[in-house]
Write an enzyme that holds these catalytic residues in place. Structure first.
Site, PDB file in Angstrom:
ATOM      1  N   GLU A 251       5.804   9.864   2.911  1.00  0.00           N
ATOM      2  CA  GLU A 251       5.338   8.541   2.488  1.00  0.00           C
ATOM      3  C   GLU A 251       4.191   8.706   1.496  1.00  0.00           C
ATOM      4  O   GLU A 251       3.360   9.605   1.637  1.00  0.00           O
ATOM      5  CB  GLU A 251       4.879   7.706   3.682  1.00  0.00           C
ATOM      6  CG  GLU A 251       4.601   6.247   3.305  1.00  0.00           C
ATOM      7  CD  GLU A 251       4.455   5.331   4.518  1.00  0.00           C
ATOM      8  OE1 GLU A 251       4.680   4.121   4.357  1.00  0.00           O
ATOM      9  OE2 GLU A 251       4.110   5.829   5.607  1.00  0.00           O
TER      10      GLU A 251
ATOM     11  N   TYR B 229      -5.022   0.594   9.645  1.00  0.00           N
ATOM     12  CA  TYR B 229      -6.203   0.893   8.832  1.00  0.00           C
ATOM     13  C   TYR B 229      -7.480   0.506   9.576  1.00  0.00           C
ATOM     14  O   TYR B 229      -8.241  -0.347   9.143  1.00  0.00           O
ATOM     15  CB  TYR B 229      -6.119   0.186   7.472  1.00  0.00           C
ATOM     16  CG  TYR B 229      -5.110   0.827   6.540  1.00  0.00           C
ATOM     17  CD1 TYR B 229      -5.415   2.014   5.866  1.00  0.00           C
ATOM     18  CD2 TYR B 229      -3.856   0.268   6.357  1.00  0.00           C
ATOM     19  CE1 TYR B 229      -4.492   2.622   5.035  1.00  0.00           C
ATOM     20  CE2 TYR B 229      -2.920   0.869   5.511  1.00  0.00           C
ATOM     21  CZ  TYR B 229      -3.255   2.044   4.860  1.00  0.00           C
ATOM     22  OH  TYR B 229      -2.335   2.638   4.034  1.00  0.00           O
TER      23      TYR B 229
ATOM     24  N   ASP C 218       5.959   0.395   2.978  1.00  0.00           N
ATOM     25  CA  ASP C 218       6.292  -0.840   3.679  1.00  0.00           C
ATOM     26  C   ASP C 218       5.809  -2.026   2.856  1.00  0.00           C
ATOM     27  O   ASP C 218       5.452  -1.869   1.689  1.00  0.00           O
ATOM     28  CB  ASP C 218       5.683  -0.838   5.090  1.00  0.00           C
ATOM     29  CG  ASP C 218       4.186  -0.510   5.074  1.00  0.00           C
ATOM     30  OD1 ASP C 218       3.557  -0.668   4.010  1.00  0.00           O
ATOM     31  OD2 ASP C 218       3.657  -0.098   6.120  1.00  0.00           O
TER      32      ASP C 218
ATOM     33  N   ASP D  35       0.805  -1.228   0.000  1.00  0.00           N
ATOM     34  CA  ASP D  35       0.000   0.000   0.000  1.00  0.00           C
ATOM     35  C   ASP D  35       0.835   1.274   0.000  1.00  0.00           C
ATOM     36  O   ASP D  35       0.407   2.300  -0.503  1.00  0.00           O
ATOM     37  CB  ASP D  35      -0.950   0.026   1.204  1.00  0.00           C
ATOM     38  CG  ASP D  35      -0.233   0.347   2.509  1.00  0.00           C
ATOM     39  OD1 ASP D  35       0.679  -0.408   2.879  1.00  0.00           O
ATOM     40  OD2 ASP D  35      -0.581   1.366   3.141  1.00  0.00           O
TER      41      ASP D  35
END
Length: 513
Positions: free
Chosen positions: A485, A236, A87, A84
């Site tokens: 990120e 999440y 990572d 996603d």
């Protein structure tokens, strides 16, 4: 009769000319960017995020095969899908939302993506996700929703090709339901089935079968997935619950099947599930209400939906609350989206750009919807808004992303002369596996690469980073993950927007000759 036809034709020509003039004003009043190049690079990003065995036509050459034993411990094949962000966990909920938004981009703007020569790549990006979802949906009431976990993954700074972290897989089922992740995956596969309907009808039908089963599972066995998959909680969590995903999935299934059972579900549950109750000022992987409300508004303009006009108009009212909030046209500061001094949508400090790209997409879609309707204007509490103003707002946000901002910084990595060089991304920050196949251990990456002030050795083209803070400030440091990120769902909505802006700019150029 002839006079009436001529009058109508004259009016339509006049309206078209006015629209072109307004477009000319929008595209000449501010700096435009190379939207075709931005589109090309945005689709490269999804190749950088691929997990699994990479195909021969892989264009991002610094990546190699990874995660080839995913699911092995649980006896299932979960190889493939997307990482996603920076990572190596495969999180099902944001991955599904990414595929839904890529599909919606093609459904709305496919002809423009094709015109820019990028339709095949956009479809490949969707299929990489849907192929994985087919694998992950191993039986009607079982969906594998995550591979790996953030706790062990974040302990290491490694290339995906060297992964030594846990690849345990986690599922939702009848005893451990996850209506949110199952609903979003159903939405993704439904929307993707529309994309593949003409070019690959058998695959489209297969996606639809999975989507229908997943929706039934999500609806019959209700529950939040993060209550049953503990390891996802700090990453999440489904804060909005699952009602929005159930409505979202039902709407996409209706669009894909034309089966009124799904429309009836959206109408009957409109109030109970919050579809016509929630007034929302964000649209994201977690909170789908604004997207639902815009999709439902589109149905109003089709004659066959007039029997549900009263409920659909209430959905539309909430959609327009969101659109008006983006333009600061609702009464009261709390009822509007925040903006930075430079004019960027600002919702929260961590990965704010996700709200910018999703908001820009919805305002552009609504601009097109108004343009096609008889209303021509959106009535907000603080004044009327034209389709052209909505388009201008969407373009402004996108231009800010591409470098028209106080720092002259493009937040789309690899685009323009100045962009983030130290993206918080494990694979990009370490020497390419293709160049150096020597194993890089779990903490070795932290020791030798993470803390380096040097630019990343690999450029993650098309990644949309978290972006600036509320003062338009940005600090290009690898450890500054809130700003540096990038995530797949940041870039996904931009695919359609870039294509639309590229087309409109070309239309103006041709019209001016």
């Amino acid at each position: 009769m002839g006079k009436m036809v001529m009058k109508k034709h004259t009016l339509s020509i006049s309206h078209h000319c006015c629209f072109l003039l307004s477009l000319f004003s929008i595209f000449t009043s501010s700096k435009s960017h190379n939207y075709s190049d931005a589109l090309y690079k945005s689709l490269l990003y999804f190749e950088a995020q691929r997990s699994g065995r990479l195909p021969h036509n892989q264009r991002v050459a610094w990546r190699d095969h990874s995660g080839l034993t995913d699911g092995l411990e649980q006896g299932v094949d979960l190889v493939g899908g997307y990482y996603d962000a920076g990572d190596h966990v495969k999180f099902g909920l944001p991955m599904a939302f990414t595929v839904t938004m890529l599909s919606w981009s093609i459904i709305e703007y496919g002809e423009y993506i094709a015109g820019a020569g990028e339709l095949e790549h956009a479809i490949e990006a969707i299929k990489w996700g849907t192929d994985y979802f087919i694998k992950a949906h191993t039986s009607p009431n079982v969906l594998w929703a995550e591979v790996g976990d953030g706790y062990t993954d974040h302990y290491c700074w490694q290339r995906p090709e060297d992964m030594t972290t846990s690849r345990q897989a986690y599922k939702v089922d009848e005893n451990n339901p996850g209506s949110d992740v199952a609903g979003e995956t159903a939405a993704a596969m439904s929307a993707a089935s529309i994309v593949f309907r003409k070019t690959n009808p058998r695959y489209s039908f297969l996606l639809l079968q999975h989507a229908q089963q997943l929706f039934e599972f999500a609806d019959k066995y209700r529950g939040k997935y993060d209550e049953n998959i503990e390891v996802v909680k700090n990453y999440y969590t489904s804060v909005s619950g699952y009602n929005d995903e159930l409505l979202w999935a039902a709407l996409w299934l209706y669009k894909a099947t034309d089966n009124h059972r799904y429309l009836r579900y959206v109408i009957d549950n409109a109030h109970r599930f919050g579809g016509i109750g929630w007034s929302i000022t964000e649209f994201s992987w977690d909170v789908k209400f604004a997207g639902i409300q815009v999709l439902a508004s589109q149905l109003l303009f089709e004659e066959k939906h007039q029997t549900h006009k009263s409920i659909l108009e209430r959905y539309q009212s909430k959609a327009e609350y969101y659109i008006c909030s983006c333009l600061g046209k609702n009464n009261g500061t709390k009822n509007n989206v925040g903006l930075t001094p430079g004019g960027l949508i600002y919702i929260r400090q961590w990965n704010n750009m996700q709200y910018v790209s999703s908001g820009s997409f919805l305002t552009m879609v609504y601009s097109d919807l108004l343009q096609k309707s008889n209303r021509k204007k959106l009535k907000c509490q603080m004044g009327d808004v034209t389709p052209q103003e909505l388009l201008q707002f969407s373009k402004y946000q996108v231009d800010y992303i591409l470098g028209s901002n106080p720092l002259n910084m493009s937040y789309l990595v690899g685009f323009g002369p100045k962009f983030p060089k130290r993206v918080h991304h494990r694979g990009a920050s370490i020497v390419s596996y293709r160049e150096n196949k020597g194993f890089i251990g779990c903490t070795e990456g932290y020791d030798n690469w993470y803390g380096s002030s040097d630019p990343n050795p690999n450029v993650v083209f098309g990644a949309l980073v978290g972006g600036p803070n509320h003062k338009d400030e940005f600090f290009d440091k690898r450890g500054n993950y809130m700003q540096t990120e990038a995530c797949t769902y940041n870039t996904a909505p931009l695919v359609g927007i870039f294509a639309r802006l590229h087309y409109l700019e070309n239309a103006i150029l041709h019209a001016s000759y």
